[in-house]
Design a protein around this motif. Structure first.
Motif, PDB file in Angstrom:
ATOM      1  N   THR A 161      -8.000 -17.769   0.654  1.00  0.00           N
ATOM      2  CA  THR A 161      -8.026 -17.518   2.100  1.00  0.00           C
ATOM      3  C   THR A 161      -6.586 -17.236   2.534  1.00  0.00           C
ATOM      4  N   SER A 162      -6.436 -16.377   3.515  1.00  0.00           N
ATOM      5  CA  SER A 162      -5.095 -15.882   3.849  1.00  0.00           C
ATOM      6  C   SER A 162      -4.953 -15.592   5.333  1.00  0.00           C
ATOM      7  N   ASP A 163      -3.702 -15.548   5.766  1.00  0.00           N
ATOM      8  CA  ASP A 163      -3.339 -15.063   7.099  1.00  0.00           C
ATOM      9  C   ASP A 163      -2.495 -13.802   6.924  1.00  0.00           C
ATOM     10  N   ALA A 164      -2.815 -12.738   7.642  1.00  0.00           N
ATOM     11  CA  ALA A 164      -1.988 -11.522   7.568  1.00  0.00           C
ATOM     12  C   ALA A 164      -2.496 -10.486   8.555  1.00  0.00           C
ATOM     13  N   ALA A 165      -1.709  -9.456   8.745  1.00  0.00           N
ATOM     14  CA  ALA A 165      -2.128  -8.293   9.525  1.00  0.00           C
ATOM     15  C   ALA A 165      -1.650  -7.039   8.813  1.00  0.00           C
ATOM     16  N   CYS A 166      -2.371  -5.966   9.056  1.00  0.00           N
ATOM     17  CA  CYS A 166      -2.019  -4.682   8.451  1.00  0.00           C
ATOM     18  C   CYS A 166      -2.342  -3.607   9.489  1.00  0.00           C
ATOM     19  N   VAL A 195      -4.544   1.994  14.016  1.00  0.00           N
ATOM     20  CA  VAL A 195      -5.621   1.169  13.447  1.00  0.00           C
ATOM     21  C   VAL A 195      -5.009  -0.159  12.987  1.00  0.00           C
ATOM     22  N   VAL A 196      -5.483  -1.234  13.587  1.00  0.00           N
ATOM     23  CA  VAL A 196      -4.895  -2.550  13.314  1.00  0.00           C
ATOM     24  C   VAL A 196      -5.956  -3.470  12.720  1.00  0.00           C
ATOM     25  N   THR A 197      -5.565  -4.261  11.737  1.00  0.00           N
ATOM     26  CA  THR A 197      -6.459  -5.296  11.218  1.00  0.00           C
ATOM     27  C   THR A 197      -5.688  -6.606  11.181  1.00  0.00           C
ATOM     28  N   MET A 242      -5.171  -2.997   3.713  1.00  0.00           N
ATOM     29  CA  MET A 242      -4.116  -3.025   2.692  1.00  0.00           C
ATOM     30  C   MET A 242      -4.480  -2.056   1.556  1.00  0.00           C
ATOM     31  N   LYS A 243      -5.772  -1.985   1.239  1.00  0.00           N
ATOM     32  CA  LYS A 243      -6.222  -1.072   0.177  1.00  0.00           C
ATOM     33  C   LYS A 243      -6.062   0.388   0.611  1.00  0.00           C
ATOM     34  N   ALA A 302       3.713  -7.465  14.465  1.00  0.00           N
ATOM     35  CA  ALA A 302       4.671  -7.172  13.388  1.00  0.00           C
ATOM     36  C   ALA A 302       4.178  -6.007  12.525  1.00  0.00           C
ATOM     37  N   ALA A 303       2.885  -5.993  12.240  1.00  0.00           N
ATOM     38  CA  ALA A 303       2.326  -4.899  11.432  1.00  0.00           C
ATOM     39  C   ALA A 303       2.368  -3.580  12.209  1.00  0.00           C
ATOM     40  N   VAL A 304       2.082  -3.658  13.511  1.00  0.00           N
ATOM     41  CA  VAL A 304       2.096  -2.456  14.355  1.00  0.00           C
ATOM     42  C   VAL A 304       3.504  -1.862  14.427  1.00  0.00           C
ATOM     43  N   GLN A 305       4.487  -2.723  14.650  1.00  0.00           N
ATOM     44  CA  GLN A 305       5.876  -2.240  14.745  1.00  0.00           C
ATOM     45  C   GLN A 305       6.277  -1.503  13.468  1.00  0.00           C
ATOM     46  N   MET A 306       5.899  -2.063  12.339  1.00  0.00           N
ATOM     47  CA  MET A 306       6.267  -1.447  11.061  1.00  0.00           C
ATOM     48  C   MET A 306       5.531  -0.122  10.842  1.00  0.00           C
ATOM     49  N   ALA A 307       4.268  -0.071  11.238  1.00  0.00           N
ATOM     50  CA  ALA A 307       3.487   1.168  11.061  1.00  0.00           C
ATOM     51  C   ALA A 307       4.048   2.284  11.945  1.00  0.00           C
ATOM     52  N   LEU A 308       4.451   1.933  13.178  1.00  0.00           N
ATOM     53  CA  LEU A 308       5.033   2.946  14.071  1.00  0.00           C
ATOM     54  C   LEU A 308       6.348   3.472  13.492  1.00  0.00           C
TER      55      LEU A 308
END
Lengths: 369, 736
Positions: free
Chosen positions: B215-220, B114-116, B348-349, B34-40
């Protein structure tokens, strides 16, 4: 920018290495690499370590990298991958022009993991692929489809096991070298049909450290420099259900990337030897196909005996092959020296459940592409 | 570091992220995709343009997948691409753009995706439990420490050295949580007061609940490109002007925790590359890592290259860290407000600097005309600093982009209260180890058994090192041959009064564990160890108090740090004759050379994800469905939320295409003779790979046959309905 291997160090392989901590094992390899490179640790700009948490037993294995390499407060990071991937990363880092000299390190203390199969199982996807049987089931599926697709037979695979173990009898670093008949390989205890026990590399302990540097820094100091002329790495689909298990697509891509950089168009002609991963014996044949390397005698393939003779060193597998390739190019490989090699290709595979691979081309002499 | 000037310039041209949530329904791969699709989309590129991918994700112990990067290949868009993972613990999120920068700055690649990703929630009983095994397995883990303990220890030292009150530090938490109110991905944005922080439960003094990020779940994800592509595709590219990363020793008890030298050195590297000489004047936006409120200040001291700490304290107390201040700090809301899915937080930063420096931060846009920003992360065992300096030609005014108007509901990421609210799989791995002690630690542990703290002495640098080591890490790995029994007395350098266990659960009422870093007498400044304090009222514990070890009776000692029960306040007259005594090291043989046992006592609860929800929901009804890709018309099996090659979005529910579950064909099979742990099975089990006409992919499961000989390629099989979730429930029966 040319990147040069200044020095190599290796400590291993041992079926067990009790009496030597992982720090002491790595420090031994690092000291050897630094002496070979003609440097002291403080001259390094940093390090790239290749390791995985659950293999090391630490939640953050990267913490325990700098001390045994003597590089605390330097630019150090971990590439959780095979040594050859870390090497590729280090080469890129030097090519930015901001870093001159780095050490790349990988190690295995496989003997310290008391539940290795559980660790391997944990690499499989929990929703789709963690079955209640040995994770080596994937090797069984893979070997079956490789044989069906390539025309190789189970006997060919057994021949690889026998050959790799036999040729390493002259390699003092290979703990699992021995005489073994292909028929014994085929009749051995089955793991996951058609994979039998001798077709699987046995775990071992070792450490590898390699100093790489920009040419201008390396050449005045290095005893016997070796030149890195191409690096490549790639990953096949992690969704096993949609991966072609009969081939190593990742090796094909990684090899083409490295060959292109090195200016190689016909690898069988232009390379004097190759090392490919044989963690499962069928993978040696699969990787050779993907590397487009043909040597019917196999004399120039895995002259050190590969992982079947040297052991499964986890993230250090490509490192062990790379170490031997450097020794071969220097003419210092001893009893298993191949004849006058000038250019060698080294491949590594990350093992189950992946098709992630890396390829490096190394030269005895400087070449300009 | 060699050059003042960066070679090939590298720019951020697009960013994407999911919501930051305590527990996401999506799998790690689904979050990453989901993060990759948005970044592209943001960069205006397709996967065809991407010639390299790198991934940052912190401990595998969170996601609960060994070699986690390999599992994330598809989600990262890395299938059939050059793909590497980088890793420096908590510092990973800022190492990510640095590693991506290497890809492009080397000239080897044009673009790097670059994916995290971090999915911390599967880790049970609590994600914090993953930190139990970050400590040295032999010399520290038996004390059952966790990350909050060492944060508390560091915060106590920071306060003792720089004179901060807890109330002053709490202002950072207030600021970040307020800033996060404008961040669409934020997990715990809130208007709170200093009093709220002070009144929140004390976890491990001086750390309170509201001092800590969640603590969290996410990708960027971000897209990095060379300058040519950046100028072509992006109206306002933001360039990476300088990078730095430094990793200090793992022997963290050998240095003063008050100031992070490694962060200062990493920043100095980045400044040198960026040509910055006065960071306090030349940087407009600051995103220091803020997993705890004091950490932002601790890091600002280093980023400002100011060991006096005066600038940071003045800026804090004069309100200049606000978005309209002179030194806006964490305008994103930081880890304290947006959330802290470790690696994704760092990126994210970086995304925030991209937004701020290109004028896309919307309501979060700082008042200053921002040209330059810095982002930093920190981690490992309080030892790594990663720093990126970014620059632009100024934040363009009046921009109207997807990011200026982004709303929470525009972001992927489905928050859950509990994994049991959806289909999920539980797993209890059996991770057991025994680490070879080697020469030096054998001698050290034998010392403990003898009621002694044993050090080794480097004849070159003169350091007396605890625990004993076989080589000197600062003297080119020179061999160390002299071993000494040290006095079992020392000085408390810093401490924490802890109310929690290693897994973050509370201790019984009234029980307090006091952990302290103790500088051992005779060992040299800052060289010591961490241990518990006892025989002392918690309110009487002070920095610089003198203490002495209390040992178990000799018969009960085993060669373990717990042979010393605790340190107690030193009594009058006990400070005499405190000299090291040279001893013979242990002679190694098969009897003396032992391995120290350990295990990882965690279990995991994995959500099945959006695709798994569909698949196992169908399986319960005896059905099977694939997901149709609108772009290619292909039907993917098993279901998925994305196509691995193009990263085209798919919806396992809306795009579902029913497949005849009784129309399967075996394309691969193997009889397996060992169980999951490698022990021989009584009867082999047949695993099959089954394909279905008209679909891309297959299903892997168990074939229900009496004998392996019955299995064959091309065999017709049908799926057996099963109510339980998990791959062991996927079974096939032959069709006669």
């Amino acid at each position: 920018m040319n990147v040069v291997v200044m020095g190599v160090g290796f400590c291993g392989s041992f079926p067990m290495s009790g009496g030597v901590s992982y720090r002491e094992l790595i420090a031994r390899a690092a000291s050897m690499a630094y002496a070979d490179a003609g440097i002291e640790a403080w001259e390094l700009d940093g390090a790239v370590s290749c390791e995985e948490d659950f293999v090391s037993g630490y939640a953050i294995a990267d913490e325990y990298v700098p001390d045994q390499l003597g590089v605390q407060r330097k630019s150090v990071y971990t590439v959780p991958g095979d040594f050859l991937q870390g090497l590729g990363s280090a080469v890129m880092q030097i090519q930015t022009g901001q870093y001159k000299m780095l050490v790349v390190e990988a190690y295995s203390k496989a003997s310290n993991i008391l539940s290795k199969e559980e660790v391997l199982r944990f690499a499989f996807d929990p929703i789709w692929n963690r079955l209640g049987v040995s994770p080596k089931y994937l090797a069984g599926l893979e070997m079956q489809q490789f044989l069906a697709g390539s025309g190789y037979s189970e006997e060919d695979v057994a021949q690889i096991v026998a050959m790799n173990k036999e040729r390493a009898i002259g390699n003092p670093l290979a703990p699992f070298a021995n005489h073994l008949a292909p028929s014994d390989v085929l009749s051995a205890r089955p793991i996951a049909d058609p994979v039998t026990e001798p077709m699987v590399a046995r775990p071992a302990d070792a450490a590898i450290a390699v100093v790489v540097a920009a040419e201008d820094v390396a050449l005045p100091k290095a005893r016997k420099p070796v030149f890195i002329s191409g690096t490549g790495w790639a990953s096949g689909n992690s969704v096993v259900e949609r991966r072609d298990l009969a081939i190593s697509e990742a090796t094909e891509i990684a090899a083409e990337m490295a060959y292109k950089e090195a200016g190689i168009t016909d690898p069988s002609e232009e390379l004097d030897g190759v090392y490919v991963s044989d963690l499962f014996a069928h993978r040696q044949l699969m990787h050779l196909d993907a590397m487009r390397y043909i040597d019917d005698s196999f004399n120039t393939v895995n002259p050190d005996g590969g992982s079947l003779a040297m052991g499964d060193l986890f993230e250090a597998n490509g490192g062990a092959r790379f170490y031997d390739a450097v020794q071969q190019l220097r003419g210092e490989a001893g009893a298993h020296q191949i004849k006058n090699p000038k250019r060698i290709g080294v491949q590594a595979w990350r093992g189950l459940p992946t098709d992630t691979c890396a390829v490096v081309v190394v030269d005895a002499e400087r070449r300009t592409v | 570091m060699t050059s003042k000037h960066m070679g090939n310039r590298v720019a951020v041209i697009g960013a994407g992220m999911t919501r930051f949530v305590r527990r996401a329904q999506e799998t790690p791969g689904e979050l990453a995709a989901a993060a990759v699709q948005m970044a592209l989309d943001d960069a205006g590129l397709t996967m065809d343009d991407i010639d390299s991918v790198c991934l940052g994700t912190a401990p595998d112990a969170f996601d609960g997948i060994h070699m986690n990067s390999e599992n994330l290949i598809a989600g990262c868009g890395a299938t059939r691409k050059p793909y590497l993972r980088h890793y420096v613990g908590g510092g990973t999120g800022i190492m990510s753009p640095i590693h991506g920068w290497m890809h492009v700055a080397s000239g080897k690649f044009k673009n790097c995706l670059v994916v995290t990703e971090e999915k911390m929630s599967p880790c049970s009983p609590h994600p914090a439990g993953a930190f139990l095994s970050i400590f040295d397995h032999t010399t520290e883990q038996p004390l059952e420490l966790t990350l909050i303990h060492i944060f508390s220890i560091e915060m106590c030292r920071f306060m003792a050295k720089y004179g901060y009150s807890e109330e002053e530090i709490a202002q950072v938490s207030v600021l970040c949580k307020k800033n996060a109110l404008n961040h669409p991905a934020a997990q715990i944005a809130k208007e709170i007061t200093v009093k709220d922080v002070m009144d929140s439960p004390v976890l491990s003094w001086p750390v309170k609940r509201l001092d800590i990020s969640p603590t969290s779940d996410a990708a960027c994800a971000i897209v990095l490109s060379n300058e040519h592509i950046a100028r072509t595709h992006c109206k306002a590219p933001v360039f990476i002007d300088g990078v730095g990363f430094r990793l200090d020793t793992a022997y963290w008890n050998t240095r003063d925790l008050a100031f992070p030298n490694y962060v200062a050195m990493a920043a100095a590297d980045a400044y040198r590359m960026a040509g910055i000489t006065k960071p306090g004047e030349e940087i407009d936006v600051w995103e220091p890592y803020d997993p705890f409120d004091y950490k932002a200040l601790h890091h600002m001291n280093a980023l400002l290259q100011d060991k006096s700490g005066r600038q940071t304290r003045e800026l804090l107390n004069s309100g200049q860290f606000a978005r309209n201040g002179t030194h806006p700090m964490c305008p994103s809301g930081g880890a304290l407000g947006v959330g802290n899915p470790i690696a994704a937080t760092g990126l994210m930063k970086i995304a925030e600097l991209y937004f701020q420096l290109s004028g896309q931060a919307g309501e979060r846009q700082v008042s200053k005309n921002a040209h330059r920003g810095i982002a930093q992360a920190w981690g490992d065992l309080m030892q790594v600093g990663t720093v990126v300096v970014m620059g632009s030609e100024g934040a363009m005014p009046n921009r109207n982009t997807r990011w200026t108007k982004m709303k929470t509901e525009d972001l992927a990421g489905t928050p859950l209260k509990d994994a049991s609210d959806v289909r999920h799989v539980e797993d209890r791995p059996d991770f057991r180890y025994a680490w070879d002690n080697g020469f030096a630690l054998t001698t050290y542990l034998d010392g403990l058994k003898a009621g002694k703290i044993r050090a080794s002495h480097c004849a070159h640098c003169g350091r007396m090192m605890i625990p004993a080591r076989a080589f000197c890490e600062v003297c080119n790995l020179r061999e160390v041959t002299d071993y000494y029994d040290m006095p079992d007395t020392g000085t408390v350098k810093t401490f924490t009064l802890s109310n929690i266990h290693w897994d973050s659960s509370f201790l019984p009422d009234g029980k307090v564990n006091i952990f302290a870093v103790i500088e051992i007498d005779g060992a040299g400044e800052d060289m010591g160890l961490i241990h518990k304090l006892g025989e002392v009222d918690p309110k009487d514990v002070k920095v610089d108090m003198k203490v002495k070890a209390v040992w178990k009776p000799e018969a009960e000692r085993t060669g373990n740090i717990l042979d010393c029960m605790y340190f107690r306040p030193m009594k009058a007259g006990e400070d005499k004759d405190l000299k090291p005594v040279r001893v013979k090291p242990t002679e190694l043989d098969v009897a003396s050379g032992k391995a120290f046992p350990g295990k990882i006592p965690l279990f995991y609860r994995y959500t099945a994800g959006l695709a798994g929800e569909k698949f196992y929901g169908d399986l319960a009804k005896g059905k099977l469905s694939g997901t149709r890709c609108e772009e290619t018309g292909e039907v993917y099996l098993p279901p998925t939320t994305f196509a691995e090659d193009s990263m085209a979005r798919m919806d396992p529910q809306k795009d579902a295409v029913e497949v005849d579950s009784a129309n399967g064909m075996v394309i691969g099979y193997t009889a397996v003779y060992e169980d999951r742990s490698g022990h021989p099975l009584d009867e082999p089990r047949v695993i099959v790979q089954v394909a279905y006409p008209g679909t891309v992919g297959s299903v892997i499961g168990t074939l229900d046959v009496a004998s392996p000989e019955e299995a064959e390629i091309g065999m017709a099989v049908k799926l057996v309905p099963a109510g339980e979730t998990g791959p062991d429930n996927v079974k096939f029966k032959p069709i006669k």
